[in-house]
Design a protein around this motif. Sequence first.
Motif, PDB file in Angstrom:
ATOM      1  N   GLU A 196       0.861  -1.221  -0.137  1.00 50.38           N
ATOM      2  CA  GLU A 196      -0.228   0.019   0.199  1.00 50.38           C
ATOM      3  C   GLU A 196       0.849   0.876   0.052  1.00 50.38           C
ATOM      4  O   GLU A 196       0.495   2.508  -0.847  1.00 50.38           O
ATOM      5  CB  GLU A 196      -1.372   0.271   1.106  1.00 50.38           C
ATOM      6  N   ASP A 197       1.761   1.251   0.626  1.00 51.45           N
ATOM      7  CA  ASP A 197       2.873   2.329   0.313  1.00 51.45           C
ATOM      8  C   ASP A 197       2.983   2.609  -1.242  1.00 51.45           C
ATOM      9  O   ASP A 197       3.464   4.516  -1.424  1.00 51.45           O
ATOM     10  CB  ASP A 197       4.035   1.870   1.060  1.00 51.45           C
ATOM     11  N   TRP A 198       3.795   1.710  -1.262  1.00 46.04           N
ATOM     12  CA  TRP A 198       3.558   2.214  -3.239  1.00 46.04           C
ATOM     13  C   TRP A 198       3.121   2.584  -3.779  1.00 46.04           C
ATOM     14  O   TRP A 198       2.921   3.650  -4.656  1.00 46.04           O
ATOM     15  CB  TRP A 198       4.338   0.728  -4.336  1.00 46.04           C
ATOM     16  N   PHE A 199       1.354   2.490  -3.752  1.00 47.28           N
ATOM     17  CA  PHE A 199       0.285   3.268  -4.148  1.00 47.28           C
ATOM     18  C   PHE A 199       0.151   4.605  -4.106  1.00 47.28           C
ATOM     19  O   PHE A 199      -0.689   4.949  -4.536  1.00 47.28           O
ATOM     20  CB  PHE A 199      -0.775   2.864  -4.030  1.00 47.28           C
ATOM     21  N   VAL A 200       0.518   5.265  -2.731  1.00 49.14           N
ATOM     22  CA  VAL A 200       0.313   6.214  -2.124  1.00 49.14           C
ATOM     23  C   VAL A 200       1.939   7.504  -1.921  1.00 49.14           C
ATOM     24  O   VAL A 200       1.825   8.192  -2.302  1.00 49.14           O
ATOM     25  CB  VAL A 200      -0.254   6.140  -0.129  1.00 49.14           C
ATOM     26  N   MET A 201       2.840   6.965  -2.078  1.00 50.31           N
ATOM     27  CA  MET A 201       3.970   7.779  -1.547  1.00 50.31           C
ATOM     28  C   MET A 201       4.195   8.018  -2.840  1.00 50.31           C
ATOM     29  O   MET A 201       4.954   9.121  -2.626  1.00 50.31           O
ATOM     30  CB  MET A 201       4.907   6.296  -1.593  1.00 50.31           C
ATOM     31  N   TYR A 202       4.073   7.966  -4.120  1.00 53.50           N
ATOM     32  CA  TYR A 202       4.585   9.126  -5.296  1.00 53.50           C
ATOM     33  C   TYR A 202       4.000   9.936  -5.166  1.00 53.50           C
ATOM     34  O   TYR A 202       3.400  11.125  -5.660  1.00 53.50           O
ATOM     35  CB  TYR A 202       4.473   7.957  -7.328  1.00 53.50           C
ATOM     36  N   LYS A 203       2.478   9.717  -4.474  1.00 50.93           N
ATOM     37  CA  LYS A 203       1.208  10.972  -4.345  1.00 50.93           C
ATOM     38  C   LYS A 203       1.563  12.153  -3.763  1.00 50.93           C
ATOM     39  O   LYS A 203       1.411  13.151  -4.285  1.00 50.93           O
ATOM     40  CB  LYS A 203      -0.260  10.461  -4.394  1.00 50.93           C
ATOM     41  N   LEU A 204       2.119  10.972  -2.337  1.00 53.62           N
ATOM     42  CA  LEU A 204       2.456  12.877  -1.524  1.00 53.62           C
ATOM     43  C   LEU A 204       3.776  13.460  -2.102  1.00 53.62           C
ATOM     44  O   LEU A 204       4.068  14.771  -1.605  1.00 53.62           O
ATOM     45  CB  LEU A 204       3.297  11.832  -0.277  1.00 53.62           C
ATOM     46  N   PHE A 205       4.841  12.683  -2.310  1.00 58.30           N
ATOM     47  CA  PHE A 205       5.829  13.136  -2.972  1.00 58.30           C
ATOM     48  C   PHE A 205       5.487  14.325  -4.056  1.00 58.30           C
ATOM     49  O   PHE A 205       5.682  15.385  -4.538  1.00 58.30           O
ATOM     50  CB  PHE A 205       7.086  12.453  -3.705  1.00 58.30           C
ATOM     51  N   PHE A 206       4.142  14.034  -5.043  1.00 63.76           N
ATOM     52  CA  PHE A 206       3.328  15.043  -5.689  1.00 63.76           C
ATOM     53  C   PHE A 206       3.118  15.795  -5.095  1.00 63.76           C
ATOM     54  O   PHE A 206       3.477  16.973  -5.488  1.00 63.76           O
ATOM     55  CB  PHE A 206       2.895  14.214  -6.460  1.00 63.76           C
TER      56      PHE A 206
END
Length: 225
Positions: A84-94
């Motif tokens: 689940e981290d992988w599905f979210v982290m790029y959005k947080l970084f964006f």
Amino acid sequence: MYEKLLDNLEREKADISVCGRYKVWGDKKIQEQKSNVYKVMDSAQALALMNTNVLGYFDVAAWDKIYKRSCFKGIEFPEGKLCEDWFVMYKLFFNAHRIVYDSIPLYNYRQRTGSITHGKKVNTMSLAASLEVLNFVRTQQPRYVREAQFAYVFAGIGVIDNYIEQSSIDRKSIDAVYKKIKPYLQTTYRYPGLKGKRKVQLFMVKKAMPLYICCFKWIKRRMRG
């Protein structure tokens, strides 16, 4: 750990602060990341570095970071999905404007047989998640598509490694994963900074899968004593 993360976040006026970690197998503590790295980055630079984490930087884990609450606006961890981290982290970084990374290892990432990562059931969600990241980067940060392809390839290799760890090796499933990452293998092999054991690993996956399977099993046995 959190004191250091918060100090860095406030000093750099960042939205996300990241630290290093140790990987722990029993009594063995290994620092797989580069030492003495301190970087302040914008969103795209940080995502690119995260996508090339096997070169010795941070990855998609949620637990070695702290965040300003504003980064989570409109974002929730998905229900019913592993990785689940992988599905979210790029959005947080964006959503973040500034990210600070300090490679000092402050987290002990304990490895154990039977965990989701090392369990009997192979988890292929990392490959699906990295494909989602790749498609996102293609539209939002095309300058770093090569890095997103890099992440997709090594996510696939990670899934292959999980198949190899099973008591009965499923070559059909391994070949299916290999087929998905094959279009990006050559580009990733030529990526600047890829060298040493990771370059050898990628070469063996490309050219000598049976040998790679044997070597991987031997290396894992040695790591676990």
